[in-house]
Design an enzyme around this catalytic site. Structure first.
Site, PDB file in Angstrom:
ATOM      1  N   LYS A 116       0.921  -1.218  -0.024  1.00 31.83           N
ATOM      2  CA  LYS A 116      -0.084  -0.133   0.118  1.00 31.83           C
ATOM      3  C   LYS A 116       0.898   1.308  -0.040  1.00 31.83           C
ATOM      4  CE  LYS A 116      -4.459  -1.447   1.689  1.00 31.83           C
ATOM      5  NZ  LYS A 116      -5.513  -1.625   2.808  1.00 31.83           N
TER       6      LYS A 116
ATOM      7  N   LYS B  38      -4.753  -9.786  -7.173  1.00 26.00           N
ATOM      8  CA  LYS B  38      -6.146 -10.000  -6.324  1.00 26.00           C
ATOM      9  C   LYS B  38      -7.259  -8.909  -6.807  1.00 26.00           C
ATOM     10  CE  LYS B  38      -5.722  -8.157  -2.520  1.00 26.00           C
ATOM     11  NZ  LYS B  38      -5.543  -7.535  -0.887  1.00 26.00           N
TER      12      LYS B  38
ATOM     13  N   LYS C 205     -10.467  -3.308  -4.380  1.00 22.02           N
ATOM     14  CA  LYS C 205     -11.222  -2.117  -4.560  1.00 22.02           C
ATOM     15  C   LYS C 205     -10.634  -0.922  -5.322  1.00 22.02           C
ATOM     16  CE  LYS C 205     -13.333  -2.772   0.177  1.00 22.02           C
ATOM     17  NZ  LYS C 205     -12.963  -2.616   1.670  1.00 22.02           N
TER      18      LYS C 205
HETATM   19  P1  TYM Z   1     -10.750  -5.211   3.828  1.00 24.38           P
HETATM   20  O1  TYM Z   1     -11.757  -4.184   4.165  1.00 24.38           O
HETATM   21  O2  TYM Z   1      -9.677  -4.935   2.722  1.00 24.38           O
HETATM   22  O3  TYM Z   1     -11.550  -6.480   3.162  1.00 24.38           O
HETATM   23  C1  TYM Z   1     -12.570  -6.779   3.771  1.00 24.38           C
HETATM   24  C2  TYM Z   1     -12.561  -8.534   3.724  1.00 24.38           C
HETATM   25  O4  TYM Z   1     -12.699  -8.931   2.635  1.00 24.38           O
HETATM   26  C3  TYM Z   1     -11.772  -9.847   2.227  1.00 24.38           C
HETATM   27  N1  TYM Z   1     -10.943  -9.727   0.911  1.00 24.38           N
HETATM   28  C4  TYM Z   1     -10.845 -10.691   0.082  1.00 24.38           C
HETATM   29  N2  TYM Z   1     -11.135 -11.902   0.181  1.00 24.38           N
HETATM   30  C5  TYM Z   1     -11.090 -12.742  -1.042  1.00 24.38           C
HETATM   31  N3  TYM Z   1     -10.652 -12.463  -2.241  1.00 24.38           N
HETATM   32  C6  TYM Z   1     -10.275 -11.029  -2.302  1.00 24.38           C
HETATM   33  N4  TYM Z   1      -9.931 -10.667  -3.520  1.00 24.38           N
HETATM   34  C7  TYM Z   1     -10.427 -10.039  -1.196  1.00 24.38           C
HETATM   35  N5  TYM Z   1     -10.400  -8.810  -1.085  1.00 24.38           N
HETATM   36  C8  TYM Z   1     -10.748  -8.521   0.413  1.00 24.38           C
HETATM   37  C9  TYM Z   1     -10.449  -9.295   3.240  1.00 24.38           C
HETATM   38  O5  TYM Z   1      -9.577 -10.660   3.575  1.00 24.38           O
HETATM   39  C10 TYM Z   1     -11.137  -9.176   4.510  1.00 24.38           C
HETATM   40  O6  TYM Z   1     -11.708 -10.365   5.208  1.00 24.38           O
HETATM   41  N6  TYM Z   1      -7.845  -5.001   7.509  1.00 24.38           N
HETATM   42  C11 TYM Z   1      -9.006  -5.711   7.108  1.00 24.38           C
HETATM   43  C12 TYM Z   1     -10.169  -5.057   7.984  1.00 24.38           C
HETATM   44  C13 TYM Z   1     -10.112  -5.321   9.281  1.00 24.38           C
HETATM   45  C14 TYM Z   1     -10.207  -6.447   9.995  1.00 24.38           C
HETATM   46  C15 TYM Z   1     -10.021  -6.212  11.389  1.00 24.38           C
HETATM   47  C16 TYM Z   1     -10.560  -7.949   9.808  1.00 24.38           C
HETATM   48  C17 TYM Z   1      -9.705  -4.233  10.312  1.00 24.38           C
HETATM   49  N7  TYM Z   1      -9.507  -4.904  11.548  1.00 24.38           N
HETATM   50  C18 TYM Z   1     -10.118  -7.042  12.576  1.00 24.38           C
HETATM   51  C19 TYM Z   1     -10.673  -8.655  10.640  1.00 24.38           C
HETATM   52  C20 TYM Z   1     -10.448  -8.421  12.089  1.00 24.38           C
HETATM   53  C21 TYM Z   1      -9.138  -5.188   5.822  1.00 24.38           C
HETATM   54  O7  TYM Z   1      -8.562  -4.299   5.355  1.00 24.38           O
HETATM   55  O8  TYM Z   1     -10.261  -5.658   4.848  1.00 24.38           O
END
Ligand code: TYM
Length: 345
Positions: free
Chosen positions: A114, A206, A209
């Site tokens: 990032k 991947k 967004k």
């Molecule tokens: P975020 O917002 O990027 O994504 C949310 C969830 O979606 C999953 N994900 C995917 N799974 C499969 N294929 C993909 N291409 C894909 N893109 C995203 C992510 O693995 C995630 O589960 N850091 C986290 C948010 C967070 C969090 C937490 C998660 C903050 N605090 C505590 C669990 C526990 C994040 O940026 O997810």
């Protein structure tokens, strides 16, 4: 369910919620409601680690909340809220900033990705992000965390932080009569056939967004036409589909589409290949379009309806935050005692 098991997970409100978020995470959130007590958080404080337009951030917080509800999460039975309404997340994150080691954070691949080449210009928040994520989970002493594959390293860090806190403060934890393993070591739940959904334009990247090409992803708000177009245009290879899973090796685009089909239909990849093996992509894609429109169409429509009712969504978040705060405050009070802070009693 073992009495103390608790599920926590979060999604960032950074726009373009997509099929990867849905299949890698939200589908599992919905499933876990039947066996566990669950807390699902819209992590708005994580979002601002990179610049967010304020009005858009507000809209995106409501949109993720709407996606949770539209996908089938019950905010009455479980807890749905946005992170910034529960100040204990930030409070515990500070303590964890003092527990986690620089060397641990330096290994985080997501920060490197990032921050890119201009690392000096990345926010301090982006660097400390995994400590806040550990606090999100551990402020509830949650034991299970459903996430996509890309969050695995952050979960490992959360476990390291929990363990180090328990070790560093073991005498104080005992002196206060608290359980020796004050923080549980949270387990990642990375399950299903689509834990890493790839870009529809490039099977080595991947689905994300922030990909500039909208054709790389299916957004949860896409209508039937958009879903159909994106799947029809999805990159494939010239070979017919294999009959068995091992035939997907070295064919990332084929593997991705089969994984998406399997996850949307609740089947395994092997099962899907038994049906479609030997066939051409054109025919497989046509069936996938029908399936995706059938599963995602109603979610997108419900999301649109819900986001038009901001008062309802905001009330859900306020109610969830009230309930989350009770648990978080209890943990935070104990943490203050353990660390040696003085607090009002
Ligand atoms: P975020 O917002 O990027 O994504 C949310 C969830 O979606 C999953 N994900 C995917 N799974 C499969 N294929 C993909 N291409 C894909 N893109 C995203 C992510 O693995 C995630 O589960 N850091 C986290 C948010 C967070 C969090 C937490 C998660 C903050 N605090 C505590 C669990 C526990 C994040 O940026 O997810």
């Amino acid at each position: 369910m073992a009495a103390k098991e608790l599920v926590f997970s979060g999604v960032q409100p950074t726009g373009n919620l997509h099929l990867g978020n849905y299949l890698g995470a939200i589908v599992n959130f919905v499933r876990l409601q039947h066996t566990h007590t669950c807390i699902y958080c819209v992590v708005d404080m994580h979002a601002i680690t990179v610049w967010q337009d304020p009005a858009e951030l507000t809209r995106n917080i409501r949109e993720v909340t709407a996606a949770f509800i539209a996908a089938g999460i019950d905010p009455k039975k479980h807890v749905v809220f946005n992170q910034s309404q529960v100040a204990e997340h930030a409070e515990l994150a500070w303590v964890f900033n003092c527990v986690a080691r620089l060397g641990w954070l330096n290994r985080m691949t997501q920060f490197k990705e990032k921050a890119g080449k201009d690392r000096e210009n990345a926010s301090v928040g982006l660097y400390a992000y995994p400590n806040l994520m550990a606090a999100d989970i551990l402020v509830y002493r949650a034991t299970h965390v459903p996430v996509g594959e890309d969050q695995k390293q952050h979960l490992e860090l959360a476990r390291d932080i929990a363990q180090k806190f328990n070790n560093d403060f073991s005498d104080s934890i005992r002196a206060h009569g608290l359980a020796e393993k004050f923080f549980p070591l949270p387990e990642p739940l990375i399950t299903g056939p689509a834990t890493r959904v790839m870009s529809l334009r490039d099977g080595s990247k991947k689905m994300s967004k922030s990909d500039p090409s909208d054709y790389s992803r299916i957004n949860l708000t896409d209508d039937a036409d958009a879903i159909a177009q994106k799947i029809r245009k999805a990159k494939t290879d010239p070979e017919p589909l294999p009959g068995e899973e091992k035939g997907l090796a070295g064919r990332p685009e084929a593997e991705n589409l089969v994984g998406i089909y399997a996850a949307l239909s609740g089947r395994t990849k092997a099962d899907v290949l038994r049906e479609f093996g030997g066939g051409q992509f054109s025919q497989f894609k046509a069936t996938l379009v029908d399936l995706a429109v059938d599963k995602l169409g109603p979610i997108g429509a419900e999301m649109k309806k819900l986001t038009q009712d901001a008062a309802y969504v905001d009330a859900v978040l306020a109610d969830g935050a009230d309930r989350a705060r009770v648990i978080a405050a209890e943990t935070m009070n104990a943490v203050k005692d353990i660390v040696g802070f003085i607090r009002k009693r």
